[in-house]
Design an enzyme around this catalytic site. Structure first.
Site, short mmCIF file in Angstrom:
data_model
loop_
_atom_site.label_atom_id
_atom_site.label_comp_id
_atom_site.label_asym_id
_atom_site.label_seq_id
_atom_site.Cartn_x
_atom_site.Cartn_y
_atom_site.Cartn_z
CD GLU A 2 -2.69 -1.28 2.53
OE1 GLU A 2 -3.87 -1.62 2.42
OE2 GLU A 2 -2.16 -1.01 3.63
C1 TNX Z 1 -4.55 -4.04 4.98
S1 TNX Z 1 -3.16 -6.18 3.64
C2 TNX Z 1 -3.27 -3.81 5.42
C3 TNX Z 1 -3.05 -3.31 6.78
C4 TNX Z 1 -4.34 -3.09 7.50
C5 TNX Z 1 -5.30 -4.20 7.19
C6 TNX Z 1 -6.59 -4.15 7.94
C7 TNX Z 1 -1.95 -5.30 4.10
C8 TNX Z 1 -0.65 -5.81 3.75
N1 TNX Z 1 -2.14 -4.13 4.73
O1 TNX Z 1 -2.27 -2.15 6.75
O2 TNX Z 1 -4.08 -3.04 8.86
O3 TNX Z 1 -5.58 -4.19 5.82
O4 TNX Z 1 -7.39 -5.27 7.70
#
Ligand code: TNX
Length: 551
Positions: A338
Site C-alpha cells: 500500500e
Molecule cells: C490491509 S493487507 C493492510 C493493513 C491493514 C489491514 C486491515 C496489508 C498488507 N495491509 O495495513 O491493517 O488491511 O485489515
C-alpha cells in the site's frame, strides 16, 4: 510472566447461551470418537479403544540419555500432568523401566516424517513419542496434551485421574510455514501478552510468529543509534493510547520464549509506506526536512520514505542490520504494501535495493503481495493477501475459480512464480483474523468480507489459486491487524476459533480436512480453551463445551 491473565476464567455465560443453539445444529452431526478430538487432525490416527493408559505421580517420563532437549520438552508435559497429581512425576534419562512409563525418543528411522513429524503410541503399558528430530517430539507432546483431560491446564492442585485414550498416530505437517501475524504497531502488546499468544499458537502446532513491528502509528523495536524511533515513534498507538516498545532485552527474551516452543519470529519493518512513526521521529528522513505529527488514526497508504535521500539509506542499512541481528530466524519481512504515492518504477527500484540489504544480512526477504509485480530477487517469499473470491451460492468451485478477483494479480503471481518466488497464503477474505465474523460484531473490520469459521476453513488453494504449483506454496498465515483490537481479550476474540482453522489448513493433509468433523473437534477442544481462559468467539457453527467442571 508467561500468561497475561493468571486466573483462568472457567465458565462464560455466552458459552451456556450458545451451547443450546449449537446443540440443535449439532443434533444431526456424527459424534467424533472421543480420542479423535485433535486439532489440527493428524495425518494418520487410529483409536485403540481397548488400551487406556493411566498416568500417576509414579509414572516417569523417560528420555534418551544424551538428549537434553527432549528432557526440556518433557518438562512441559510434566508441568501439565503435575497440575493434576499429588506429586510431580520424574523425568529419567535412561532406558525405559519395566513398569508403566511415558517415553520421548529420537528415531532416525522416522526421517521420512521430517523434522516436525512424529509417531505417538498410547497403549496399556506405555505412551511413546518417536521422532527423528526434537521438533517432532515437541509436536507429539502437544498431541498428547490434547488427549489429556482439559483440567490439566488449571494450576489448582485438585487431583483427577489422568487417563489417556489408546491411540496410534503418525503425523507430519502439510506446510513448513504455519503462521500467525500480530500487529503490535497499531496497538502495542506487552511481552507477556505476546507470550500468551505464542502459547496458544504452539498448542495448535503453529510455528511462525510474524511480528508487524512498525507502521504509521508506532515503532516498537529499539534500533541502536536511532533512539527517537522508540522514544517518539513508539510513544502512541491507534486511539492515542501510550503505545510502547520492546527493549532489546525484552525482545531477546521473546525470541527465546518463542524458540523454546518451536516458534520462529519473523520480524516485519514495513517500508517504504506505513512509515509515519519513523518520519515523525526524525525530521531528516522527510523530503522537506519537516517531521509530520504522530498519527493515531486508522487510514492507510498516506506515508512513504523519501527514497532519493541518502539518509534514508543509512537509516535502512542500520535498521535492517540491527533487526536482522536481533532475530536468529532466516527471514526479514519488509512489508512493501500500500504505497500509492510512489510511482511503480520508484517502488520497484526501492524494493530491489532493499532486497540487496536483506541479502547482505543473510536473510530471506518476505514481502506483501505488491512485490510480486516486480520480484526483486528469486527466492523472495511473497505473502498473498488480496481477497480470495467468495464462493457464491449455486456456483461450482470451477466457476468461482474463473471469476478470479483480480486478473492482474493472477498474471503477477504467475510471473513471480516463474521468477522463483514462494508464497504464503493469507487471503484477506478468509484468513484475516481482524475481519468481523458477523455483521453485528463490534470488534474488527469488514473491508475484505465477514468470514465466520467455515469461510476460513472450507476452501482449498486449488479452487481459487490454481496458478500456484503446490511446491511454490510455503504455507499459510493468519494476520491479526489491530486497528480495533487493544487488549488481549480482543486479540483472542478475533483469533479464535478461526486461527484453529488456519492451523489445520497448515498442518493437516488436504484429504483429512473435513468441515463437519472439524467443527466437532473444535467444540471438543474448546473445554481446553475454557480451562486456559481463552476469550474465544462462540460461533454458532460449533457445538461448544461448557468447560471442565470445578473439581
Ligand atoms: C490491509 S493487507 C493492510 C493493513 C491493514 C489491514 C486491515 C496489508 C498488507 N495491509 O495495513 O491493517 O488491511 O485489515
Amino acid at each position: 510472566m508467561t500468561h497475561a491473565r493468571p486466573l483462568p476464567q472457567r465458565r462464560r455465560p455466552a458459552a451456556l447461551v450458545l451451547a443450546a443453539a449449537a446443540a440443535s445444529v449439532a443434533a444431526c452431526e456424527p459424534e467424533p470418537s472421543p480420542v479423535i478430538q485433535l486439532l489440527p487432525i493428524p495425518a494418520e490416527v487410529r483409536p485403540q479403544p481397548a488400551d487406556t493408559f493411566l498416568i500417576s505421580a509414579e509414572t516417569p517420563v523417560v528420555v534418551d540419555s544424551a538428549d537434553a532437549e527432549a528432557e526440556r520438552i518433557a518438562g512441559f508435559l510434566v508441568d501439565w500432568v503435575a497440575n493434576r497429581l499429588e506429586e510431580r512425576p520424574a523425568i529419567l534419562r535412561d532406558e525405559p523401566p519395566q513398569g508403566p512409563h511415558l517415553r520421548l525418543t529420537r528415531d532416525p528411522a522416522l526421517d521420512s516424517l521430517g523434522e516436525e513429524g512424529y509417531t505417538l503410541t498410547v497403549d496399556r503399558d506405555s505412551v511413546v513419542i518417536r521422532s527423528a528430530a526434537a521438533a517432532g517430539l515437541y509436536y507429539g507432546v502437544q498431541t498428547l496434551r490434547q488427549l489429556l483431560p482439559p483440567a490439566v491446564e488449571y494450576t489448582a492442585a485438585f487431583p483427577v485421574p489422568l487417563t489417556v485414550p489408546g491411540i496410534r498416530v503418525a503425523d507430519t505437517p502439510r506446510y513448513p510455514w504455519r503462521g500467525a501475524m500480530l500487529d503490535v504497531a497499531r496497538h502495542f502488546f506487552a511481552p507477556g501478552e505476546v507470550k500468551r499468544f505464542i502459547d496458544l499458537m504452539a498448542l495448535h502446532k503453529l510455528n511462525r510468529l510474524h511480528l508487524h513491528l512498525s507502521d504509521d502509528q508506532g515503532w516498537r523495536i529499539e534500533v541502536p543509534g536511532w533512539p527517537n524511533l522508540t522514544t517518539i515513534g513508539g510513544s502512541t498507538e491507534v486511539g492515542g493510547g501510550p503505545g510502547g516498545h520492546y527493549t532489546a532485552e525484552e525482545y531477546a527474551d521473546l525470541i527465546r520464549y518463542a524458540a523454546e516452543r518451536y516458534v520462529t519470529v519473523v520480524p516485519e519493518i514495513d517500508m517504504p509506506g506505513h512509515i509515519n512513526a519513523a518520519l515523525a521521529s526524525y525530521p531528516g528522513l522527510n523530503c522537506d526536512g519537516r517531521a509530520p505529527e504522530l498519527y493515531t488514526g486508522t487510514e492507510v497508504g498516506f506515508s512513504a520514505l523519501c527514497t532519493e535521500k541518502e539518509i534514508t539509506w543509512t537509516f535502512l542499512q542500520d535498521v535492517i542490520r540491527e533487526v536482522s541481528a536481533a532475530n536468529p530466524g532466516p527471514w526479514f519481512h519488509v512489508g512493501g504494501d500500500e504505497v500509492p504515492s510512489l510511482p511503480e518504477d520508484v517502488y520497484a527500484e526501492f524494493m530491489r535495493r532493499v532486497a540487496g540489504l536483506v541479502r547482505e544480512n543473510g536473510k530471506t526477504m518476505v514481502a506483501w503481495d505488491e512485490v510480486a509485480a516486480n520480484l526483486p530477487g528469486s527466492g523472495t517469499v511473497v505473502q498473498l493477501w488480496r481477497p480470495a473470491p467468495w464462493h457464491a451460492p449455486g456456483e461450482t468451485p470451477q466457476d468461482t475459480a474463473r471469476r478470479r478477483i483480480a486478473s492482474e494479480q493472477r498474471s503477477e503471481v504467475v510471473g513471480a512464480q516463474e521468477a522463483g518466488a514462494r508464497f504464503i497464503l493469507s487471503p484477506a477474505s478468509r484468513f484475516y483474523l481482524d475481519m468481523k465474523a458477523t455483521p453485528e460484531q463490534v470488534l474488527g473490520l469488514q473491508w475484505a468480507g465477514i468470514p465466520d469459521l467455515r469461510d476460513t476453513y472450507d476452501w482449498d488453494p486449488d479452487t481459487h489459486m490454481a496458478v500456484l504449483r503446490p511446491e511454490s506454496i510455503l504455507g499459510v498465515e493468519g494476520p491479526l491487524w489491530t486497528e480495533t483490537a487493544g487488549t488481549l481479550e480482543d486479540l483472542e476474540y478475533l483469533a479464535f476459533p478461526r486461527l484453529a482453522a488456519i492451523a489445520e489448513f497448515g498442518w493437516s493433509p488436504r484429504e483429512r480436512r473435513d468441515w463437519r468433523h472439524f467443527r466437532m473437534r473444535v467444540g471438543a477442544q474448546s473445554a481446553r480453551w475454557i480451562a486456559l481462559g481463552v476469550n474465544f468467539r462462540r460461533s454458532p457453527l460449533v457445538p461448544w463445551e461448557s468447560g471442565p467442571p470445578d473439581p
